[in-house]
Every structure is written in C-alpha cells, then in structure tokens.
Design a protein around this motif. Structure first.
Motif, short mmCIF file in Angstrom:
data_model
loop_
_atom_site.label_atom_id
_atom_site.label_comp_id
_atom_site.label_asym_id
_atom_site.label_seq_id
_atom_site.Cartn_x
_atom_site.Cartn_y
_atom_site.Cartn_z
N ALA A 120 0.82 -1.22 0.00
CA ALA A 120 0.00 0.00 0.00
C ALA A 120 0.85 1.26 0.00
O ALA A 120 0.50 2.26 -0.64
N GLU A 121 1.97 1.24 0.73
CA GLU A 121 2.83 2.43 0.86
C GLU A 121 4.29 2.02 0.72
O GLU A 121 5.06 1.99 1.69
N PRO A 122 4.73 1.68 -0.49
CA PRO A 122 6.08 1.11 -0.67
C PRO A 122 7.21 2.08 -0.34
O PRO A 122 8.32 1.64 -0.02
N GLY A 123 6.98 3.38 -0.38
CA GLY A 123 8.07 4.33 -0.13
C GLY A 123 8.01 5.01 1.22
O GLY A 123 8.71 6.01 1.44
N ALA A 124 7.21 4.50 2.15
CA ALA A 124 6.97 5.21 3.41
C ALA A 124 7.97 4.88 4.50
O ALA A 124 7.92 5.46 5.58
N ASN A 125 8.89 3.95 4.25
CA ASN A 125 9.90 3.56 5.24
C ASN A 125 9.25 3.13 6.56
O ASN A 125 9.78 3.40 7.64
N ILE A 126 8.11 2.50 6.48
CA ILE A 126 7.47 1.98 7.69
C ILE A 126 8.24 0.74 8.14
O ILE A 126 8.60 -0.11 7.34
N GLN A 127 8.47 0.66 9.46
CA GLN A 127 9.24 -0.46 10.00
C GLN A 127 8.38 -1.28 10.95
O GLN A 127 7.31 -0.84 11.39
N PHE A 128 8.89 -2.48 11.26
CA PHE A 128 8.07 -3.45 11.96
C PHE A 128 8.82 -4.06 13.14
O PHE A 128 9.98 -4.46 13.00
N ASP A 129 8.14 -4.13 14.27
CA ASP A 129 8.73 -4.63 15.51
C ASP A 129 8.06 -5.95 15.89
O ASP A 129 6.84 -6.01 16.06
N TYR A 130 8.88 -6.99 15.99
CA TYR A 130 8.42 -8.31 16.45
C TYR A 130 8.49 -8.29 17.97
O TYR A 130 9.57 -8.27 18.54
N ASN A 131 7.34 -8.34 18.66
CA ASN A 131 7.29 -7.89 20.05
C ASN A 131 6.47 -8.82 20.95
O ASN A 131 5.34 -8.51 21.32
N PRO A 132 7.04 -9.98 21.36
CA PRO A 132 6.38 -10.79 22.38
C PRO A 132 6.60 -10.22 23.78
O PRO A 132 7.30 -9.23 23.95
N PHE A 133 6.01 -10.86 24.78
CA PHE A 133 6.25 -10.48 26.17
C PHE A 133 7.56 -11.11 26.62
O PHE A 133 8.03 -12.09 26.04
#
Length: 676
Positions: A120-133
C-alpha cells in the motif's frame, strides 16, 4: 529531546483499527513539529471477540484493512513509523495469542500484514517490531518469528513483576534491594539476554517498547509487583544504555493504568489518588538521574534501521571459515552435517558440527534450524555452557523435530558460538541449504470381499498404509453409492506408523437389507491425528449389491394325491428390485432324489417389494409309484441365473382306487333268431 511517541490502537472493530482520528491528531501535530520524531504504533491484528483468527489473517483475509491503515499512516505524516503488530502476542490475555503448537500461525499473520502495508505504501519507510512479552519461551520466540525480511526490530515488553515469587510478602510501598536484585538476576536479566542473543542471531537491534514498574496495589495474587523499586529502574537503564546490547529504542510506560500503576512523572500522589501523579519517588529520582547523565538519545541509529554487521557476525554459508575477536579468542565451526540429506516435513533432521577454540574458554553453542530463504527460525537448541580446551575440537549435535505445519522448501542449520555471558558472538556458521520435502503417504491394496453380495450380507475390507515418517494416523473406510452419497463409514482407532513400514488395517460393513440394489464403492481415507489433513486415500473400489429374492416353501393342495389325479403347487415370490423372473416347480421322489416332472412358468415381471403368488397345476402320471414326494421351488432371473432354491413341500402319492388293468373281452352271444 524525546524522539519517539507511542500509541495503542483500540481493538473494538475494524474502523478503529484502520484509524482512530481523534487519538492520532495530537501525535500528528507532535511529529510535524520536529522531523526527527517518529510514532511507535501498536497495531491490533483484528477486532477482539468477534470470531477473527490468526489463520484467516495469515491467508490474507484482512489485507484490505491493513492497506487502509497504511494509507492513513502516511496521509497523517507518520512516514517512518514503527508498527508493533500483534504486540505481546505470547500473552494469553491477547486476542491474537496463538494456541499451543500454533505459533507459526502468528508468523504467517505477521508476514501478511507486512506485505499488505508495503504494497500500500512502498516508499513510506514503515518499519516493523516483532514484540512478544519478556517471558516468552525460547521455542515460541523462534517458531513465531516471521523471518528477517519482515522484521526491523526484535522487541520485548517487561514490567517489574516476579511470578517466581521473589516479591512475595514485600510491603505495599515496595520491596527491598535484596528481593529486587534476586528478581533481576534470576528472572529479568536472563529474559533480556535471551532477546539480545536472538536479535544478534538475526542481526537485528533490540527494542523495549514497553517497560515499567509493577505496583503492589492493582497487581493481585502474590502480589507480584515490586512497587517503588529504584534497583529495577537503574538495572534497566544500564542495560538499555550498554552499547553491546544494541537497544535501538525503549519506551517507559508512564501511566497509572487500570491494571498497573507505573507512572514516575509528575508530583507525588496524595493519599487516595493515582491521577497524573507518581507513587514511586525513589524510582522517579533514579530514572531522572540516569537519563540526565546519559544525555540526549541518538535516534539516528534506529531511524536508519539495523547497522551493517561486523565481520564477527558473518561467514560464508557453504564452507568452514574462521572469524576472530582480536581481544579474546578465535573460534572455528564446521558447516553442520545434515542427515538425512532431504528430511520430511513432520520427521526429524540431525545436525552435527565441530567447534574448536584456539584458546581455552567457556562457550555457549547454539544450533539454529532456519528457513534458508527468509532466515525465519524454526527451532533453536542451546547447549549448556561448555569448557573448550585450546585447539581441541568438540562435536555438537542435535536432532530437530520438523513441525508438521512447516512448508516444504530450503532450510539450513546455523552454528552460533557465544561467550559465556551471551554478549559476544564469536562465530556464526551456516550449513549448506538442504531440502525439507513433503512426506510420502501411501494407502493401497484396498480389497473388498466379497465384491458382489446380496443386501443384508456383510463385506470385509482391508488395506495397507505406509508413511515415510513416524506419525499417528486415523484410517476411515467409507461406503458410498455411485453418486458419492455416503451410506456408512468405519473410522478406526489411530495407528502409529513406523517410517517406511506398511501397516495392515481392516474392518467390516453389514449391508442393510433396506439398501437398494446397485453399484457402490468403498474408499479408504487416511487423516492425521487431529483429522485436519488427508494424508492418503484410495477411492472407488467397486462393490455390487444385488436384490434380495425370496420364494416361500411351496404349498401343495391337496397334500395327498392319487396317482393319475391332479394337485396344485404355489409359492410366494418377491424381489427388492423391479425385475423379470422365472419360477420353476419340480416334483421330486424323496427316496431316489429323482425329479420326475417340472413346471417352468413363463417370465413374469415383479414390482420391487411387492410379493406375488405363483401357482402351477400338476397331473400325476400313472406310471409313478406310490410314495413320498416333494415339490421344490427354484427362482431364476430372466437369463436363467439361479436366484433362490427352496426345497421341501411334502406330497404323498397313493394308489388309485381302480388302478388294475381290464383285459379286452371277446365273446359270442347267441340270441334267438340270430347271432351277435
């Protein structure tokens, strides 16, 4: 300067997940005021308590919602946002908590989300956090990991609680330093080290998106919180500020929430109040002291993403190589030998490597079973701390169980060698990629005995089942008609297969008399233990069901007949199908067994399940001897195939009253006047 703001999405419905405008407007204004600022957004995979699932998420069913969210993130000026998708998924309080053994479904859901946002937004530099407890098991941490190409940060949430009980009995105000230190050393620090090691294995920075104190008022049951605990605050900040831990960002949960009071900013709370104030003056002072001493945070590191790995963190993937830490030691690890070369999904694979240290040292060795394409971890085996003699090779091996949910494809096993404290990675050596292939299941030799029978009879079925892996399987035999409509089934108890060894299975069906004649078939279907997948099948082994034919014992009237006289024989005939049949009566001498006369009727049409009386008239020949006779009945098909034979209607033949022969007479009679 605070460079990162954090917000949580509601979980009530898709509209709120896609965008809760009033909630994000203040953040948009805050980010626009300084281009260096970013938003950290916790994203709900789906609304809670409405029947949505990780499986559907993984299939892409919710991608349209995720794309709307991505568009609105960019439209509101949040390019470069960090998204905590499915945060704290390892906690059973979350709607997206994967059930036991289903961690890989979360990984698939995470991948679908990332793909949808990037599309949807290929140039937005959105990043992703893998976040368990923080207390996630090593197995779930690895199994739920979606793969390196989908993850920018490996995060954990950690609050000052002590489920092992170190805080039991502490005063309401807070625990003493001894309890706090014991909890840190035995509970919290090992969890942090686990995440650091996992992040290093994947060359990702660590994040701590949520951390905070645990109160002794709202958290019940021990109570478990540490209260005003400056020891925890100092230990956490020192850990965060240690460069070797590569903590990219952290966020203190500075709120007195309904389930935990954690706020350390603001004035001291007056008695009876927890609104916009702190219950923890000692912890607040410790936090302020260490944050002030550390100075402004360098946000460039986490804004640009992971740093380029050093030479000690990389090696060739197909051969033995050496990487050196100039300050300590040199470690050599051979590329793991994989057996079998092409293991099966659901089977086992053994990895064996040889590790050598040039100096005597205590080291931790990990064997990590990974997806070769995206580096997603399937399972990790960490060996206990081991003492290595200088120059002496040590063999390290482990057998991994390959999950039945794993997709066939290219995989590898990495050998990682760490210092005793897990802070230094001496060696990371990959095996050559190997193929994990789908297991082979065979169900054959299905036999049906007899293959033709009359309704009301029984049929036995048997077959053999072979699997290339050890697995529990459930066989089921299914009887159906030629339209596929199931008549009956026989589900057997589970069998445990031995790899490559055929196992015999058998059952039986009682064919009901009410079953219409015709063509039928029997299938064998073999499923896995939870009956979610068909492993093998053999279909459409034919079975012919013939009609039920009946002919009653003949009735003879009269039952005692003079030789030369007549009698009538009758029988009641029926068929379970519409068909043409022939009835034959036979007069049989009981003493000799000889049939002395037959009466074969013309073919007659019978209507299914409607019996008819059939009769025949016999004239007893004069040549028969008196004695005991019987009338046998035979029912034929139109093609004169014998359908039913019925013996035994008794008949007694007796001599005729005038049965003597009368000789011819020749006489002359003289009558007066003439001759006759």
């Amino acid at each position: 300067e605070v460079g990162l703001g954090q917000s949580h999405q509601p979980k009530e419905n898709w509209s709120k997940i896609e965008w809760e405008g009033w909630q994000y407007l203040p953040w948009a204004n805050w980010v626009r005021a300084n281009p260096a600022r970013r938003l950290n957004l916790s994203v709900s995979p789906f609304p809670e308590n409405q029947g949505y699932s990780l499986e559907a998420c993984a299939s892409g069913a919710y991608d349209s919602h995720y794309k709307i969210l991505a568009n609105r993130i960019v439209a509101n000026g949040f390019e470069g946002a960090i998204l905590r998708f499915g945060w704290e998924f390892s906690g059973n309080w979350m709607p997206w908590y994967p059930a036991a053994g289903k961690a890989s479904t979360f990984a698939g859901c995470f991948r679908s989300f990332v793909k949808a946002v990037r599309a949807a937004e290929p140039g937005a530099n959105i990043q992703f956090d893998y976040n368990p407890f923080f207390d996630v098991s090593q197995a779930v941490l690895a199994a739920a990991y979606p793969g390196d190409e989908y993850v920018d940060y490996i995060g954990l949430d950690l609050y000052d609680t002590s489920y092992p009980g170190y805080y039991k009995g502490c005063p309401i105000a807070g625990c003493d330093s001894t309890a706090a230190t014991n909890n840190w050393n035995n509970n919290q620090l090992p969890a942090l080290k686990k995440f650091v090691a996992f992040a290093k294995l994947h060359n990702k920075p660590v994040s701590i998106p949520e951390w905070g104190l645990g109160d002794r008022i709202r958290i019940k049951d021990d109570p478990k919180g540490g209260g005003d605990n400056p020891v925890f605050i100092r230990n956490m900040l020192k850990f965060i500020q240690d460069p070797s831990n590569r903590v990219a960002y952290h966020s203190y949960f500075d709120v007195n929430a309904r389930d935990n009071y954690a706020q350390i900013s603001g004035p001291l709370c007056p008695p009876g109040s927890t609104t916009s104030c702190t219950l923890y003056p000692k912890s607040a002072a410790a936090y302020l002291e260490l944050i002030t001493a550390a100075g402004a945070q360098d946000i460039d590191f986490w804004k640009s993403g992971p740093t380029t790995p050093t030479s000690t963190e990389t090696s060739t993937s197909t051969s033995t190589s050496t990487s050196t830490d100039t300050n300590t030691n040199t470690v050599v690890a051979t590329s793991a030998v994989i057996t079998p070369a092409s293991p099966y999904v659901g089977g086992e694979v053994n990895a064996a490597t040889e590790v050598t240290a040039t100096k005597a040292d205590s080291l931790i060795v990990q064997l990590v079973f990974k997806n070769h394409t995206d580096s997603g971890v399937i399972e990790m085996k960490q060996f206990p701390l081991k003492s290595f003699a200088a120059g002496k090779p040590e063999n390290m091996a482990n057998t991994f169980l390959i999950p039945s949910s794993l997709s066939a494809g290219a995989y590898r096993v990495d050998t990682a060698v760490y210092s005793a404290d897990l802070k230094k990675l001496y060696k990371l050596q990959s095996s050559s990629p190997f193929s994990v292939i789908d297991p082979v299941y065979v169900a054959d030799g299905l036999s049906v005995t007899p293959s033709t029978l009359i309704a009301g009879g029984a049929v036995t079925v048997d077959a053999s089942i072979t699997s290339s892996i050890k697995e529990s399987l459930i066989p089921e035999f299914v009887l159906h008609n030629d339209q596929g409509i199931v008549i009956a089934n026989k589900k057997l108890t589970a069998i445990s297969t031995v790899a490559g060894i055929a196992q015999h299975v058998a059952s039986a069906f009682d064919i009901p008399e009410s079953l219409a004649p015709g063509a039928y078939a029997i299938d064998l279907i073999v499923r896995n233990a939870d009956e979610t997948k068909v492993r093998a099948e053999t279909r459409n082994v034919p079975l012919a069901v013939k009609p039920i034919h009946k002919a009653s014992t003949a009735v003879v009237n009269p039952s005692s007949v003079e030789i030369g006289a007549s009698f009538q024989a009758s029988t009641f005939v029926s068929s379970s199908a519409d068909e043409s049949m022939v009835v034959e009566f036979a007069l049989r001498n009981v003493a000799t067994g000889a049939v002395v006369e037959k009466k074969t009727q013309s073919p007659q049409n019978f209507i299914a399940n409607q019996g008819e009386l059939v009769t025949a008239l016999f004239n007893v020949p004069l040549v028969l001897e008196p004695g005991n006779y019987a009338i046998d009945t035979t029912l034929f098909s139109a093609s004169m195939e014998v359908l039913v034979q019925q013996n035994g209607a008794a008949l007694s033949l007796i001599p005729a009253l005038y049965s003597a022969s009368v000789p011819a007479l020749t006489a002359s009679v003289v009558i007066a006047g003439g001759q006759v």
